[in-house]
Motif scaffolding. Structure first.
Motif, PDB file in Angstrom:
ATOM      1  N   PHE A  43     -22.026  12.551  13.560  1.00  0.00           N
ATOM      2  CA  PHE A  43     -20.836  13.203  14.107  1.00  0.00           C
ATOM      3  C   PHE A  43     -20.318  12.426  15.315  1.00  0.00           C
ATOM      4  CE2 PHE A  43     -18.350  15.990  16.722  1.00  0.00           C
ATOM      5  CZ  PHE A  43     -17.634  16.756  15.823  1.00  0.00           C
ATOM      6  N   ARG A  44     -21.208  12.065  16.204  1.00  0.00           N
ATOM      7  CA  ARG A  44     -20.828  11.336  17.422  1.00  0.00           C
ATOM      8  C   ARG A  44     -20.103  10.031  17.057  1.00  0.00           C
ATOM      9  NH1 ARG A  44     -25.202  12.181  19.662  1.00  0.00           N
ATOM     10  NH2 ARG A  44     -26.381  10.432  18.854  1.00  0.00           N
ATOM     11  N   GLN A  45     -20.657   9.291  16.115  1.00  0.00           N
ATOM     12  CA  GLN A  45     -20.053   8.023  15.702  1.00  0.00           C
ATOM     13  C   GLN A  45     -18.692   8.262  15.045  1.00  0.00           C
ATOM     14  OE1 GLN A  45     -22.346   5.764  12.892  1.00  0.00           O
ATOM     15  NE2 GLN A  45     -20.666   4.345  12.497  1.00  0.00           N
ATOM     16  N   CYS A  46     -18.624   9.193  14.107  1.00  0.00           N
ATOM     17  CA  CYS A  46     -17.374   9.449  13.388  1.00  0.00           C
ATOM     18  C   CYS A  46     -16.300  10.002  14.320  1.00  0.00           C
ATOM     19  CB  CYS A  46     -17.608  10.422  12.237  1.00  0.00           C
ATOM     20  SG  CYS A  46     -18.635   9.756  10.926  1.00  0.00           S
ATOM     21  N   TRP A  47     -16.687  10.872  15.226  1.00  0.00           N
ATOM     22  CA  TRP A  47     -15.704  11.457  16.156  1.00  0.00           C
ATOM     23  C   TRP A  47     -15.081  10.366  17.017  1.00  0.00           C
ATOM     24  CZ3 TRP A  47     -13.480  15.978  15.779  1.00  0.00           C
ATOM     25  CH2 TRP A  47     -12.711  16.462  16.850  1.00  0.00           C
ATOM     26  N   SER A  48     -15.886   9.387  17.415  1.00  0.00           N
ATOM     27  CA  SER A  48     -15.364   8.309  18.262  1.00  0.00           C
ATOM     28  C   SER A  48     -14.454   7.359  17.484  1.00  0.00           C
ATOM     29  CB  SER A  48     -16.507   7.533  18.911  1.00  0.00           C
ATOM     30  OG  SER A  48     -17.221   6.806  17.936  1.00  0.00           O
ATOM     31  N   GLU A  49     -14.509   7.385  16.153  1.00  0.00           N
ATOM     32  CA  GLU A  49     -13.645   6.536  15.329  1.00  0.00           C
ATOM     33  C   GLU A  49     -12.227   7.102  15.209  1.00  0.00           C
ATOM     34  OE1 GLU A  49     -15.834   6.168  11.684  1.00  0.00           O
ATOM     35  OE2 GLU A  49     -17.382   4.938  12.618  1.00  0.00           O
ATOM     36  N   HIS A  50     -12.042   8.378  15.521  1.00  0.00           N
ATOM     37  CA  HIS A  50     -10.733   9.028  15.540  1.00  0.00           C
ATOM     38  C   HIS A  50     -10.031   9.065  14.180  1.00  0.00           C
ATOM     39  CE1 HIS A  50     -10.808   9.476  19.886  1.00  0.00           C
ATOM     40  NE2 HIS A  50     -11.295   8.260  19.921  1.00  0.00           N
TER      41      HIS A  50
END
Length: 105
Positions: A43-50
């Motif tokens: 989630f953290r990685q995907c959220w930062s990808e926007h």
């Protein structure tokens, strides 16, 4: 149960981002996002990808431990005057085929 679940999780997260974009200032939403960011590296990685995508229909596949591979067609409806309300249905492939046969003849 979900083949290629990481790709599907990324898509669902991008749909969540699109759905929640009208409420970014909401404290409860911010708290939920922060909690998910703490709990899940994906989630953290995907959220930062926007990534942002609209919820779309299409085939959804599940590998059930007893029933085997199950295929559904996802159908989504949104209300014109309430874009924050959506109805998402999964229609079994068998039901689609039977409906198609009954319409053909």
């Amino acid at each position: 149960m979900i083949p290629d679940w990481q790709a599907r999780a990324r898509r669902v997260l991008a749909e969540f981002r699109a759905d929640s974009s009208r409420h970014l200032e909401d404290g409860a939403l911010q708290a939920l996002v922060e909690d998910l960011r703490r709990r899940s590296a994906l989630f953290r990685q995907c959220w930062s990808e926007h990534a942002v995508v609209d919820r779309a229909g299409g085939e959804r596949i599940f590998d059930h431990p007893r029933e085997g591979r199950l295929r559904y067609e996802q159908i989504s409806f949104a209300l014109a005057n309430r874009p924050d309300f959506k109805l998402v249905m999964l229609v079994a492939e068998e039901a689609r085929r039977q409906k198609s046969k009954s319409l053909d003849g």
